[in-house]
Design an enzyme around this catalytic site. Structure first.
Site, PDB file in Angstrom:
ATOM      1  N   ASP A 188      26.565  -4.236  21.845  1.00  0.00           N
ATOM      2  CA  ASP A 188      27.440  -4.836  22.853  1.00  0.00           C
ATOM      3  C   ASP A 188      27.161  -4.204  24.214  1.00  0.00           C
ATOM      4  O   ASP A 188      27.417  -3.024  24.423  1.00  0.00           O
ATOM      5  CB  ASP A 188      28.910  -4.591  22.462  1.00  0.00           C
ATOM      6  CG  ASP A 188      29.869  -5.289  23.422  1.00  0.00           C
ATOM      7  OD1 ASP A 188      30.196  -6.456  23.167  1.00  0.00           O
ATOM      8  OD2 ASP A 188      30.266  -4.664  24.428  1.00  0.00           O
TER       9      ASP A 188
ATOM     10  N   TYR B 103      27.369  -2.956  32.951  1.00  0.00           N
ATOM     11  CA  TYR B 103      27.061  -1.613  32.421  1.00  0.00           C
ATOM     12  C   TYR B 103      25.738  -1.096  32.996  1.00  0.00           C
ATOM     13  O   TYR B 103      25.436   0.087  32.876  1.00  0.00           O
ATOM     14  CB  TYR B 103      26.977  -1.595  30.885  1.00  0.00           C
ATOM     15  CG  TYR B 103      28.224  -2.063  30.153  1.00  0.00           C
ATOM     16  CD1 TYR B 103      29.428  -2.268  30.815  1.00  0.00           C
ATOM     17  CD2 TYR B 103      28.198  -2.303  28.781  1.00  0.00           C
ATOM     18  CE1 TYR B 103      30.560  -2.715  30.139  1.00  0.00           C
ATOM     19  CE2 TYR B 103      29.323  -2.735  28.095  1.00  0.00           C
ATOM     20  CZ  TYR B 103      30.491  -2.950  28.778  1.00  0.00           C
ATOM     21  OH  TYR B 103      31.607  -3.392  28.102  1.00  0.00           O
TER      22      TYR B 103
ATOM     23  N   LYS C  35      27.645  -9.849  28.957  1.00  0.00           N
ATOM     24  CA  LYS C  35      28.826 -10.426  29.609  1.00  0.00           C
ATOM     25  C   LYS C  35      28.562 -10.716  31.079  1.00  0.00           C
ATOM     26  O   LYS C  35      27.764 -10.011  31.723  1.00  0.00           O
ATOM     27  CB  LYS C  35      30.013  -9.456  29.486  1.00  0.00           C
ATOM     28  CG  LYS C  35      30.160  -8.833  28.096  1.00  0.00           C
ATOM     29  CD  LYS C  35      31.394  -7.973  27.950  1.00  0.00           C
ATOM     30  CE  LYS C  35      31.377  -7.194  26.653  1.00  0.00           C
ATOM     31  NZ  LYS C  35      30.658  -5.912  26.724  1.00  0.00           N
TER      32      LYS C  35
ATOM     33  N   HIS D 112      33.567 -11.639  31.178  1.00  0.00           N
ATOM     34  CA  HIS D 112      33.993 -10.259  30.971  1.00  0.00           C
ATOM     35  C   HIS D 112      35.497 -10.073  31.231  1.00  0.00           C
ATOM     36  O   HIS D 112      36.183  -9.374  30.485  1.00  0.00           O
ATOM     37  CB  HIS D 112      33.172  -9.344  31.894  1.00  0.00           C
ATOM     38  CG  HIS D 112      33.006  -7.945  31.417  1.00  0.00           C
ATOM     39  ND1 HIS D 112      31.867  -7.212  31.614  1.00  0.00           N
ATOM     40  CD2 HIS D 112      33.842  -7.123  30.748  1.00  0.00           C
ATOM     41  CE1 HIS D 112      32.008  -6.001  31.095  1.00  0.00           C
ATOM     42  NE2 HIS D 112      33.214  -5.923  30.564  1.00  0.00           N
TER      43      HIS D 112
HETATM   44  P1  NAD Z   1      35.370   4.104  22.232  1.00  0.00           P
HETATM   45  O1  NAD Z   1      36.771   3.884  21.807  1.00  0.00           O
HETATM   46  O2  NAD Z   1      34.260   3.581  21.409  1.00  0.00           O
HETATM   47  O3  NAD Z   1      35.231   5.663  22.440  1.00  0.00           O
HETATM   48  C1  NAD Z   1      34.011   6.258  22.776  1.00  0.00           C
HETATM   49  C2  NAD Z   1      34.218   7.750  22.944  1.00  0.00           C
HETATM   50  O4  NAD Z   1      34.846   8.282  21.769  1.00  0.00           O
HETATM   51  C3  NAD Z   1      32.883   8.482  23.057  1.00  0.00           C
HETATM   52  O5  NAD Z   1      32.495   8.574  24.396  1.00  0.00           O
HETATM   53  C4  NAD Z   1      33.195   9.825  22.444  1.00  0.00           C
HETATM   54  O6  NAD Z   1      33.765  10.654  23.426  1.00  0.00           O
HETATM   55  C5  NAD Z   1      34.247   9.502  21.420  1.00  0.00           C
HETATM   56  N1  NAD Z   1      33.685   9.353  20.046  1.00  0.00           N
HETATM   57  C6  NAD Z   1      32.887   8.361  19.564  1.00  0.00           C
HETATM   58  N2  NAD Z   1      32.639   8.568  18.259  1.00  0.00           N
HETATM   59  C7  NAD Z   1      33.296   9.699  17.920  1.00  0.00           C
HETATM   60  C8  NAD Z   1      33.417  10.420  16.709  1.00  0.00           C
HETATM   61  N3  NAD Z   1      32.833  10.011  15.600  1.00  0.00           N
HETATM   62  N4  NAD Z   1      34.166  11.541  16.733  1.00  0.00           N
HETATM   63  C9  NAD Z   1      34.783  11.972  17.852  1.00  0.00           C
HETATM   64  N5  NAD Z   1      34.713  11.328  19.015  1.00  0.00           N
HETATM   65  C10 NAD Z   1      33.963  10.205  19.059  1.00  0.00           C
HETATM   66  O7  NAD Z   1      35.281   3.618  23.755  1.00  0.00           O
HETATM   67  P2  NAD Z   1      34.374   2.667  24.645  1.00  0.00           P
HETATM   68  O8  NAD Z   1      32.981   3.111  24.744  1.00  0.00           O
HETATM   69  O9  NAD Z   1      35.129   2.501  25.908  1.00  0.00           O
HETATM   70  O10 NAD Z   1      34.407   1.276  23.849  1.00  0.00           O
HETATM   71  C11 NAD Z   1      33.406   0.842  22.945  1.00  0.00           C
HETATM   72  C12 NAD Z   1      32.670  -0.351  23.490  1.00  0.00           C
HETATM   73  O11 NAD Z   1      33.575  -1.409  23.812  1.00  0.00           O
HETATM   74  C13 NAD Z   1      31.967  -0.089  24.825  1.00  0.00           C
HETATM   75  O12 NAD Z   1      30.824   0.706  24.682  1.00  0.00           O
HETATM   76  C14 NAD Z   1      31.722  -1.499  25.274  1.00  0.00           C
HETATM   77  O13 NAD Z   1      30.622  -2.044  24.574  1.00  0.00           O
HETATM   78  C15 NAD Z   1      33.023  -2.178  24.860  1.00  0.00           C
HETATM   79  N6  NAD Z   1      34.002  -2.265  25.991  1.00  0.00           N
HETATM   80  C16 NAD Z   1      34.299  -3.495  26.489  1.00  0.00           C
HETATM   81  C17 NAD Z   1      35.210  -3.620  27.522  1.00  0.00           C
HETATM   82  C18 NAD Z   1      35.550  -4.979  28.050  1.00  0.00           C
HETATM   83  O14 NAD Z   1      36.227  -5.084  29.080  1.00  0.00           O
HETATM   84  N7  NAD Z   1      35.131  -6.032  27.404  1.00  0.00           N
HETATM   85  C19 NAD Z   1      35.815  -2.483  28.088  1.00  0.00           C
HETATM   86  C20 NAD Z   1      35.483  -1.227  27.558  1.00  0.00           C
HETATM   87  C21 NAD Z   1      34.596  -1.122  26.499  1.00  0.00           C
END
Ligand code: NAD
Length: 277
Positions: free
Chosen positions: A46, A51, A76, A109
């Site tokens: 994704d 990004y 997106k 998005h």
């Molecule tokens: P997430 O909830 O996936 O959290 C990521 C963070 O959690 C990492 O940076 C790390 O610090 C921690 N983490 C990950 N795995 C872990 C583990 N096993 N143990 C401990 N800590 C851990 O947050 P995200 O990256 O904001 O969201 C995931 C994806 O969602 C994004 O990469 C993106 O592709 C999507 N997204 C979309 C939108 C949108 O507006 N459509 C907005 C934000 C994110």
């Protein structure tokens, strides 16, 4: 290799229920992170124009030895490109950056109801063109509230295949999920770990201890059992592997309920009704 289930979208296309998100992965680190994810068995990535790392995602896939058809890729539309001509240019740009002739899923998005005269329906009409010409195998939206979806439903021609929204145990999004279930729109949960904020929760930690799993694995499993699609992000190889290693256990209905009961309707990201991009 993990046995990741597929979900069928409303147009018959299959999507892997667990993928890998690349938001906030700096471009120089993206190719290695995606390569790690593909090695660990993820087959769904994704990304988004905003990004800034579509090119690196495409590079990692093309160097992986996997065929294009083996990896499901979502990107997106930029918030700055909602007007139809801009959206066409932006979509061409995303394909070019990725190095693909199609994407599996293309999303609006954000609805941006306070910009573009609130006309996300014309933007949706432009995505319908990309679906019809085959360059987007599925199209959908992100951060749409039920009242935004209702407009697409009555004024648009196609129903979005997915709505990608913020979901975690502190933000269970029952109303939007209910609307999507009633209209055959698959739900994708972004920031499924609340960017790490839910991992220290004592209820989650207790449940994790009982299953001999980590808090992250239990939270991801909770999403999977509720039927949502998720794509956690990490650049740490051990965590990338940990987050996909969730298909050898199941939570009881009671534990799913206990995690859902943590809801505080608390967003970590912007409110889609006011966010202007
Ligand atoms: P997430 O909830 O996936 O959290 C990521 C963070 O959690 C990492 O940076 C790390 O610090 C921690 N983490 C990950 N795995 C872990 C583990 N096993 N143990 C401990 N800590 C851990 O947050 P995200 O990256 O904001 O969201 C995931 C994806 O969602 C994004 O990469 C993106 O592709 C999507 N997204 C979309 C939108 C949108 O507006 N459509 C907005 C934000 C994110």
């Amino acid at each position: 290799m993990p046995d990741i289930p597929d979900i069928m979208l409303n147009n018959g296309q299959q999507i892997a229920q667990l993928g890998f998100g690349v938001f906030l992965i700096p471009p120089p680190l993206t190719e290695a992170a995606v390569a790690q994810a593909l090695q660990a068995g993820y087959r769904h990535i994704d990304t988004a124009e905003m990004y800034g790392n579509e090119a690196e995602v495409g590079q990692a896939i093309s160097k992986s030895g996997l065929s294009r058809g083996e990896v499901f890729v979502t990107t997106k539309l930029s918030n700055d490109a909602h007007r139809p001509d801009d959206a066409r240019r932006a979509f061409d740009g995303s394909l070019k950056a990725l190095g693909f002739d199609y994407v599996d899923l293309f999303l609006i998005h954000w609805p941006l109801p306070t910009r573009y005269d609130g006309d996300f329906v014309s933007t949706w009409g432009t995505l319908e063109e990309f679906y019809r010409d085959g360059r987007a195998r599925s199209i959908g939206v992100s951060n749409f509230q039920p009242h935004h979806l209702r407009r697409i439903h009555t004024e648009g021609e196609l129903t979005p295949a997915v709505n990608q929204i913020e979901i975690n145990p502190y933000l269970t999004q029952d109303e939007v999920r209910g609307f999507c279930a009633d209209h055959e729109i698959a739900v994708e949960g972004w920031s499924p770990l609340g960017r790490g904020s839910v991992l220290a929760d004592p209820t989650v930690a207790d449940i994790a201890r009982r299953y001999g799993k980590t808090s992250a694995q239990v939270v991801l499993r909770w999403h999977i059992e509720r039927g949502d699609v998720v794509f956690p992000k990490s650049v740490t190889p051990a965590r990338i592997r940990e987050n996909v290693d969730i298909f050898d256990f199941e939570l009881t209905g009671e534990d799913v309920e206990a995690i859902s009961a943590l809801n505080r309707s608390q967003r970590t990201g912007p409110d889609p009704d006011t966010f202007a991009g």
